[in-house]
Design an enzyme around this catalytic site. Structure first.
Site, PDB file in Angstrom:
ATOM      1  N   THR A 171     -52.184   8.907 -61.002  1.00 65.79           N
ATOM      2  CA  THR A 171     -53.395   8.047 -61.141  1.00 65.79           C
ATOM      3  C   THR A 171     -54.711   9.244 -61.198  1.00 65.79           C
ATOM      4  OG1 THR A 171     -52.793   5.980 -60.151  1.00 65.79           O
ATOM      5  CG2 THR A 171     -55.199   6.520 -60.309  1.00 65.79           C
ATOM      6  N   ASP A 212     -53.959  -1.229 -58.477  1.00 62.11           N
ATOM      7  CA  ASP A 212     -55.090  -1.222 -57.766  1.00 62.11           C
ATOM      8  C   ASP A 212     -56.176  -0.593 -58.370  1.00 62.11           C
ATOM      9  OD1 ASP A 212     -53.699   1.494 -57.561  1.00 62.11           O
ATOM     10  OD2 ASP A 212     -54.859   1.903 -55.523  1.00 62.11           O
ATOM     11  N   GLY A 269     -50.990   5.852 -55.921  1.00 63.70           N
ATOM     12  CA  GLY A 269     -49.819   5.721 -55.142  1.00 63.70           C
ATOM     13  C   GLY A 269     -49.759   4.186 -55.635  1.00 63.70           C
TER      14      GLY A 269
HETATM   15  N1  GLY Z   1     -51.996   3.440 -58.303  1.00 63.17           N
HETATM   16  C1  GLY Z   1     -51.865   3.126 -59.744  1.00 63.17           C
HETATM   17  C2  GLY Z   1     -51.060   1.982 -59.910  1.00 63.17           C
HETATM   18  O1  GLY Z   1     -50.299   1.229 -58.865  1.00 63.17           O
HETATM   19  O2  GLY Z   1     -51.109   1.528 -61.124  1.00 63.17           O
END
Ligand code: GLY
Length: 319
Positions: free
Chosen positions: A168, A199, A220
């Site tokens: 990300t 998230d 993550g």
């Molecule tokens: N942190 C990015 C996702 O879980 O999509």
């Protein structure tokens, strides 16, 4: 002025800094930076060239937050448009909403006049095919070799690769007027169930900014940050007087408290407090982040604080 980002933000941080130097807003800086990462076909965790879902479709998530006004915009499971961060900003600025997903998000992007395109590159498609071939038993396929669509819910447990959930991009900037903004963008968990949101687009989970206290953004395993409201937790801990380090460590302890296998859990975060001090943390060793502040000629790549998940405990350490 200061900007902090995940290391894959290296293709965007200079553009963001130029905006800050010219007196631009933190909001413009983080959006411009995220767009450059979304354009980067080498980055298979964000934007164009991102790894697809189980069906081979690239679905993008992004969010942006203006810490001055606490306005936010978010986009989830967007297909066919490479700049979810800009669509998210337009949601924030042009609609009475915060969050659009799926077909509604694509409809809005089209209405904005954004070009529709195929986001799945040959490189990403090959990795996806090889990944599925390597992990899924034969009985998940029909005679033509295609994944049987009624078996996606079983396939998602076998085929998804937690290593690839970690990618990300995060940007947090503070401009000359002290305004803070944050932008987060991702193609999400590779080979996810179609429609899965992490998230990144969930304000409070992967992204939160408030000029009065600070900002945090996560990379993550998004499902964990959603369950623990991690980014908002950091800002709330700052609000009640924790140091930035204690706020980040405690938000991570909250999150890891309900994880059955902490050793398998990869979470990372970048955070900025209102006075411009920053902190980064990861449950994986040897992770880096990038950073630039007044007085620096270019950005620096620095190690994140590594935390053994089992060693994290909630802290009440205050400033
Ligand atoms: N942190 C990015 C996702 O879980 O999509």
């Amino acid at each position: 002025m200061v900007i902090i980002a995940s290391s894959n933000g290296d293709v965007g941080i200079d553009a963001a800094w130029a905006i800050l130097e010219q007196g631009g807003t933190a909001l413009d800086a983080v959006e411009a930076a995220a767009r450059l990462v979304e354009d980067n076909p080498e980055d298979h965790t964000v934007g164009y060239g991102g790894y697809p879902n189980l069906l081979g479709e690239v679905e993008l998530d992004a969010s942006i937050m203006d810490g001055t006004t606490l306005r936010a915009g978010a986009i989830g499971a967007l297909r066919g448009y490479r700049h979810p961060i800009t669509v998210a900003r337009k949601v924030m600025e042009e609609l009475p909403h915060v969050f659009l997903v799926g077909e509604g998000a694509a409809r809005f992007a089209a209405e904005l006049g954004m070009p529709r395109e195929e986001l799945l590159t040959d490189v990403a498609a090959n990795v996806w095919r090889e990944g599925l071939n390597g992990k899924l038993p034969e009985h998940f396929r029909d005679r033509s070799g295609q994944l049987i669509k009624s078996m996606l819910r079983q396939a998602t447990h076998i085929a998804t690769d937690p290593e690839r959930a970690a990618g990300t991009v995060n940007f947090i900037a503070q401009d000359q007027k002290g305004r803070i903004a944050s932008a987060v963008s991702t193609s999400g968990w590779a080979w996810k169930y179609p429609g899965r949101l992490g998230d990144t687009p969930v304000i409070g989970a992967g992204n939160y900014a408030d000029d009065r206290f600070g900002a945090a953004a996560c990379t993550g395993w998004g499902e964990l940050a959603i369950r623990a409201s991690t980014a908002r937790s950091v800002v709330l801990y700052l609000q009640i007087g924790y140091t930035l380090e204690a706020a980040c460590q405690t938000a991570f302890a909250d999150l890891l408290a309900f994880v059955s296998d902490p050793a398998q859990t990869i979470m990372s975060m970048v955070a900025l407090a209102r006075h411009g001090n920053h902190y980064t943390i990861s449950t994986a060793p040897e992770r880096t982040y990038i950073y630039r502040a007044d007085g620096m000629d270019t950005f620096a790549t620095l190690p994140r604080v590594f935390v053994e998940p089992s060693r994290l405990t909630a802290s009440s350490q205050t400033a």
